[in-house]
Design a protein around this motif. Structure first.
Motif, PDB file in Angstrom:
ATOM      1  N   ARG A  47      -6.710  10.116  -3.047  1.00 57.79           N
ATOM      2  CA  ARG A  47      -6.266   8.720  -2.930  1.00 57.79           C
ATOM      3  C   ARG A  47      -6.720   8.107  -1.610  1.00 57.79           C
ATOM      4  O   ARG A  47      -7.003   6.911  -1.522  1.00 57.79           O
ATOM      5  CB  ARG A  47      -4.746   8.632  -3.081  1.00 57.79           C
ATOM      6  CG  ARG A  47      -4.304   8.913  -4.520  1.00 57.79           C
ATOM      7  CD  ARG A  47      -2.924   9.529  -4.568  1.00 57.79           C
ATOM      8  NE  ARG A  47      -1.876   8.567  -4.280  1.00 57.79           N
ATOM      9  CZ  ARG A  47      -1.330   7.767  -5.187  1.00 57.79           C
ATOM     10  NH1 ARG A  47      -1.746   7.772  -6.414  1.00 57.79           N
ATOM     11  NH2 ARG A  47      -0.363   6.944  -4.866  1.00 57.79           N
ATOM     12  N   SER A  73      -0.121   7.864   7.359  1.00 56.37           N
ATOM     13  CA  SER A  73       1.280   7.609   7.678  1.00 56.37           C
ATOM     14  C   SER A  73       1.938   6.677   6.676  1.00 56.37           C
ATOM     15  O   SER A  73       3.144   6.479   6.710  1.00 56.37           O
ATOM     16  CB  SER A  73       1.406   7.022   9.090  1.00 56.37           C
ATOM     17  OG  SER A  73       1.101   8.013  10.042  1.00 56.37           O
ATOM     18  N   LEU A  74       1.138   6.077   5.796  1.00 53.85           N
ATOM     19  CA  LEU A  74       1.718   5.285   4.715  1.00 53.85           C
ATOM     20  C   LEU A  74       1.774   6.107   3.429  1.00 53.85           C
ATOM     21  O   LEU A  74       2.100   5.594   2.369  1.00 53.85           O
ATOM     22  CB  LEU A  74       0.892   4.016   4.479  1.00 53.85           C
ATOM     23  CG  LEU A  74       0.950   2.984   5.607  1.00 53.85           C
ATOM     24  CD1 LEU A  74      -0.150   1.951   5.452  1.00 53.85           C
ATOM     25  CD2 LEU A  74       2.318   2.297   5.636  1.00 53.85           C
ATOM     26  N   GLY A  75       1.429   7.400   3.540  1.00 52.36           N
ATOM     27  CA  GLY A  75       1.587   8.291   2.400  1.00 52.36           C
ATOM     28  C   GLY A  75       0.314   8.572   1.620  1.00 52.36           C
ATOM     29  O   GLY A  75       0.369   9.222   0.582  1.00 52.36           O
ATOM     30  N   ALA A  76      -0.849   8.091   2.095  1.00 50.09           N
ATOM     31  CA  ALA A  76      -2.090   8.361   1.370  1.00 50.09           C
ATOM     32  C   ALA A  76      -2.619   9.730   1.769  1.00 50.09           C
ATOM     33  O   ALA A  76      -2.630  10.077   2.945  1.00 50.09           O
ATOM     34  CB  ALA A  76      -3.137   7.292   1.688  1.00 50.09           C
ATOM     35  N   ALA A  80      -3.296   5.105   7.256  1.00 44.99           N
ATOM     36  CA  ALA A  80      -3.167   5.290   5.809  1.00 44.99           C
ATOM     37  C   ALA A  80      -2.392   6.561   5.494  1.00 44.99           C
ATOM     38  O   ALA A  80      -1.552   6.585   4.594  1.00 44.99           O
ATOM     39  CB  ALA A  80      -4.546   5.332   5.161  1.00 44.99           C
ATOM     40  N   ARG A 105       4.323  -3.659   6.790  1.00 44.46           N
ATOM     41  CA  ARG A 105       3.675  -2.624   5.977  1.00 44.46           C
ATOM     42  C   ARG A 105       4.282  -1.256   6.278  1.00 44.46           C
ATOM     43  O   ARG A 105       4.504  -0.442   5.387  1.00 44.46           O
ATOM     44  CB  ARG A 105       2.172  -2.614   6.283  1.00 44.46           C
ATOM     45  CG  ARG A 105       1.411  -1.600   5.482  1.00 44.46           C
ATOM     46  CD  ARG A 105      -0.068  -1.669   5.748  1.00 44.46           C
ATOM     47  NE  ARG A 105      -0.399  -1.235   7.099  1.00 44.46           N
ATOM     48  CZ  ARG A 105      -1.626  -0.954   7.511  1.00 44.46           C
ATOM     49  NH1 ARG A 105      -2.641  -1.101   6.675  1.00 44.46           N
ATOM     50  NH2 ARG A 105      -1.858  -0.558   8.731  1.00 44.46           N
ATOM     51  N   TYR A 154      -8.773   4.749  -2.062  1.00 38.61           N
ATOM     52  CA  TYR A 154      -8.099   3.521  -1.643  1.00 38.61           C
ATOM     53  C   TYR A 154      -8.396   3.115  -0.201  1.00 38.61           C
ATOM     54  O   TYR A 154      -8.115   1.986   0.189  1.00 38.61           O
ATOM     55  CB  TYR A 154      -6.587   3.648  -1.831  1.00 38.61           C
ATOM     56  CG  TYR A 154      -6.167   3.717  -3.273  1.00 38.61           C
ATOM     57  CD1 TYR A 154      -6.379   2.624  -4.116  1.00 38.61           C
ATOM     58  CD2 TYR A 154      -5.591   4.868  -3.806  1.00 38.61           C
ATOM     59  CE1 TYR A 154      -6.014   2.680  -5.446  1.00 38.61           C
ATOM     60  CE2 TYR A 154      -5.221   4.927  -5.137  1.00 38.61           C
ATOM     61  CZ  TYR A 154      -5.439   3.824  -5.952  1.00 38.61           C
ATOM     62  OH  TYR A 154      -5.082   3.883  -7.272  1.00 38.61           O
ATOM     63  N   LYS A 187       2.879   1.830  -3.058  1.00 35.20           N
ATOM     64  CA  LYS A 187       2.011   2.228  -4.168  1.00 35.20           C
ATOM     65  C   LYS A 187       1.680   3.714  -4.058  1.00 35.20           C
ATOM     66  O   LYS A 187       1.701   4.437  -5.055  1.00 35.20           O
ATOM     67  CB  LYS A 187       0.732   1.387  -4.102  1.00 35.20           C
ATOM     68  CG  LYS A 187      -0.145   1.490  -5.315  1.00 35.20           C
ATOM     69  CD  LYS A 187      -1.217   0.405  -5.251  1.00 35.20           C
ATOM     70  CE  LYS A 187      -2.497   0.916  -5.832  1.00 35.20           C
ATOM     71  NZ  LYS A 187      -3.622   0.022  -5.525  1.00 35.20           N
ATOM     72  N   MET A 188       1.407   4.167  -2.828  1.00 35.66           N
ATOM     73  CA  MET A 188       1.132   5.589  -2.621  1.00 35.66           C
ATOM     74  C   MET A 188       2.350   6.432  -3.010  1.00 35.66           C
ATOM     75  O   MET A 188       2.227   7.555  -3.467  1.00 35.66           O
ATOM     76  CB  MET A 188       0.775   5.861  -1.149  1.00 35.66           C
ATOM     77  CG  MET A 188      -0.555   5.281  -0.705  1.00 35.66           C
ATOM     78  SD  MET A 188      -1.958   5.929  -1.611  1.00 35.66           S
ATOM     79  CE  MET A 188      -2.613   4.449  -2.344  1.00 35.66           C
ATOM     80  N   PHE A 195       0.816  -1.227   0.000  1.00 36.10           N
ATOM     81  CA  PHE A 195       0.000   0.000   0.000  1.00 36.10           C
ATOM     82  C   PHE A 195       0.849   1.277   0.000  1.00 36.10           C
ATOM     83  O   PHE A 195       0.688   2.150  -0.847  1.00 36.10           O
ATOM     84  CB  PHE A 195      -0.954  -0.012   1.198  1.00 36.10           C
ATOM     85  CG  PHE A 195      -1.892   1.158   1.236  1.00 36.10           C
ATOM     86  CD1 PHE A 195      -3.101   1.106   0.572  1.00 36.10           C
ATOM     87  CD2 PHE A 195      -1.552   2.322   1.922  1.00 36.10           C
ATOM     88  CE1 PHE A 195      -3.974   2.193   0.594  1.00 36.10           C
ATOM     89  CE2 PHE A 195      -2.423   3.410   1.947  1.00 36.10           C
ATOM     90  CZ  PHE A 195      -3.619   3.335   1.279  1.00 36.10           C
ATOM     91  N   GLY A 196       1.770   1.359   0.967  1.00 36.36           N
ATOM     92  CA  GLY A 196       2.575   2.570   1.090  1.00 36.36           C
ATOM     93  C   GLY A 196       3.486   2.806  -0.106  1.00 36.36           C
ATOM     94  O   GLY A 196       3.652   3.938  -0.554  1.00 36.36           O
TER      95      GLY A 196
END
Lengths: 268, 268
Positions: free
Chosen positions: B180, B173-176, B171, A155, B184, A110-111, A107-108
């Protein structure tokens, strides 16, 4: 006890962090004057009684909570909003239930719009790192609690953040799983040398994992102790139960427990 | 002597087939009662034609059609209206509902209107729709749209505003971020609820269908019922109602299977 010298480049710095809530007649000081430098390869465990503001501090570093005063600097730049520079592992694995484990880890990346080949490489690398190489195609609800939490760690690591914040990540697991997770985390840290900021209320966990230990007290929330863990094992794997049986370990545990209890005792 | 008992879990000791069997028997018993009532003329045959009369009426309209169109054409006309309306509902109610659930001021704009029209019986404003959109299909589709929009919209608002904060934060913190985050994370989080909301919307539009086909229609399964009632053709009314019921069950079953497929982690 000695302070760790921090690397100016690539480290994380908290400058004068304060957090106050306005209540009807009074203001509550959740955090006051937090100064902290973290080296890029540190493993810092934060201990403290409940209400000492350790979770608030984590939320501020993550960018979820705005401090009343002070700044968070990452590699010299001010960090004000959550992004992939600061990874977070929550108490509950918090995986996306509609994505399989491999896609959760992807996920990350991809972001971050990384090329397909690099995404694949990272997914495979981090799946293997947390020992879930065979579980990539499974959905989160098909995994045990420990496996879920390992997937969550993978993740977070897959975006290769500068620092990973962990908010009591193993506290919801049973004792056996917790110990195996602690071993996993130590191995992962030895391999990646990623800066980990680890909140726990388990003194043993802090002594086994942390290279540096912070103790916080409430009213107002502040750091009262900041020292290099004298029983930290710098390299290689070791037996946790042997370590727990050591005399230095036992004395330190007793000392820390009394220090934490001091904080929860005096109210002002 | 102590009675021997096989260990078994309380409550859930019978398989699904057992209960399906009971349902099947219950339907057969009802059919038998119907047949008995018609045969012994317990009820005026005008109110209750015999099962064989209804079957004959069904065979007749299936083969010869009803008033110039085949049964399939009538069903097709109704389904076309319903599915066009549902397609518009799906796109608009979900987009607007999710936005309203996440952004307070957007919700404040739309709330008064939705809350105002939602409890109105669709027939109350149908004549206005006919004035605006004419007596052709457009007014019928708008009526179906308005009746089905509110339940799905409200589901979308509720579902998107209750996405766990940890999931959103994780999310981020994972760059979303930005759109997006919506595409997502928020949309897939709401999807199981949205499909359940769609089931409700299908039910409401279906219930409105007969009303929609009351005015100036010459086709449609709902119109068929109303037209047949003018001539007291209760055999056709029963046949058409049974067909409507079976179609509704088929649509609902398809949606339930879809929900289970896209969200296997949700308990059903």
């Amino acid at each position: 006890m000695t302070m760790i010298a921090t690397a100016e480049s690539g480290g994380i710095a908290l400058n004068g962090i304060s957090l106050t809530y306005n209540r009807k007649r009074s203001t509550v000081s959740a955090l006051q004057g937090i100064e902290l430098d973290l080296a890029p390869d540190d493993f810092v465990c934060v201990l403290g009684p409940s209400g000492c503001g350790k979770s608030s501090l984590l939320n501020i570093v993550a960018g979820y909570l705005e401090p009343t005063e002070g700044t968070v600097l990452i590699n010299g730049n001010e960090h004000t909003e959550p992004n992939a520079q600061v990874g977070v592992v929550f108490q509950h694995a918090n995986l996306f239930p509609w994505l399989n484990i491999a896609k959760n880890i992807e996920f990350g990346v991809k972001m971050a719009k990384l090329p397909r080949a690099e995404r694949k490489r990272r997914v495979n690398f981090y799946l293997d790192l947390v020992g879930l190489g065979q579980a990539g195609a499974l959905l989160p609800h098909q995994l045990s609690g420990g496996m879920k939490q390992r997937a969550a760690i993978a993740r977070t690591l897959a975006t290769e953040p500068r620092i990973v914040l962990m908010d009591e990540p193993f506290s919801a697991l049973d004792a056996l799983t917790r110990e195996s997770m602690q071993m996993h985390l130590r191995r992962i840290w030895l391999q990646t040398r990623k800066c980990i900021f680890f909140i726990t209320h388990d003194v043993d966990e802090a002594l086994l994992l942390g290279r540096r230990i912070l103790i916080m007290h409430p009213n107002p929330g502040r750091i009262v102790q900041d020292f290099v863990n004298p029983v930290f094992v710098p390299e290689g794997e070791f037996s946790f139960s042997d370590a727990r049986g050591g005399q230095a370990f036992a004395e330190l545990r007793a000392l820390l427990i009394s220090q934490i209890a001091n904080g929860s005792g005096n109210g002002s | 002597m102590i009675a021997q008992r096989k260990p078994h879990r309380r409550g859930k000791e019978k398989g699904n087939a057992f209960y399906l069997g009971i349902s099947g028997l219950s339907v057969l018993a009802a059919l038998f009662l119907w047949w008995l009532a018609a045969r012994n003329a317990w009820v005026n045959p005008l109110f209750l034609p015999s099962p064989s009369d209804v079957w004959a009426a069904f065979a007749d309209i299936a083969k010869e059609g009803y008033k110039g169109s085949t049964l399939l054409a009538h069903i097709g006309a109704s389904m076309r209206r319903i599915f066009i309306a549902l397609a518009y509902i799906f796109v608009t109610a979900i987009t607007l509902g999710i936005l309203c659930g996440r952004v307070r001021w957007i919700r404040a704009i739309f709330d008064p209107f939705v809350e105002f029209y939602r409890p109105l019986p669709p027939l109350a404003y149908y004549s206005l729709l006919v004035l605006w959109f004419g007596i052709q299909d457009t007014s019928k589709i708008v009526l179906l749209f308005l009746s089905g929009f509110a339940p799905l919209f409200i589901t979308a608002v509720h579902s998107s505003s209750s996405v766990p904060i940890d999931r959103i934060n994780g999310a981020k913190s994972l760059g979303a971020k930005g759109w997006r985050l919506y595409v997502y994370v928020i949309l897939p989080s709401c999807l199981p609820d949205l499909l359940t909301g769609l089931r409700t919307a299908v039910g409401v539009t279906y219930a409105t269908l007969v009303a929609a086909e009351m005015i100036a229609a010459v086709s449609g399964i709902g119109w068929m019922v109303l037209d047949a009632s003018k001539y007291l053709r209760s055999d056709i009314i029963y046949a058409a109602i049974i067909v409507m019921g079976i179609i509704a069950i088929l649509i609902d079953t398809a949606l339930r299977l879809l929900i289970r497929r896209v969200s296997p982690w949700v308990e059903h």
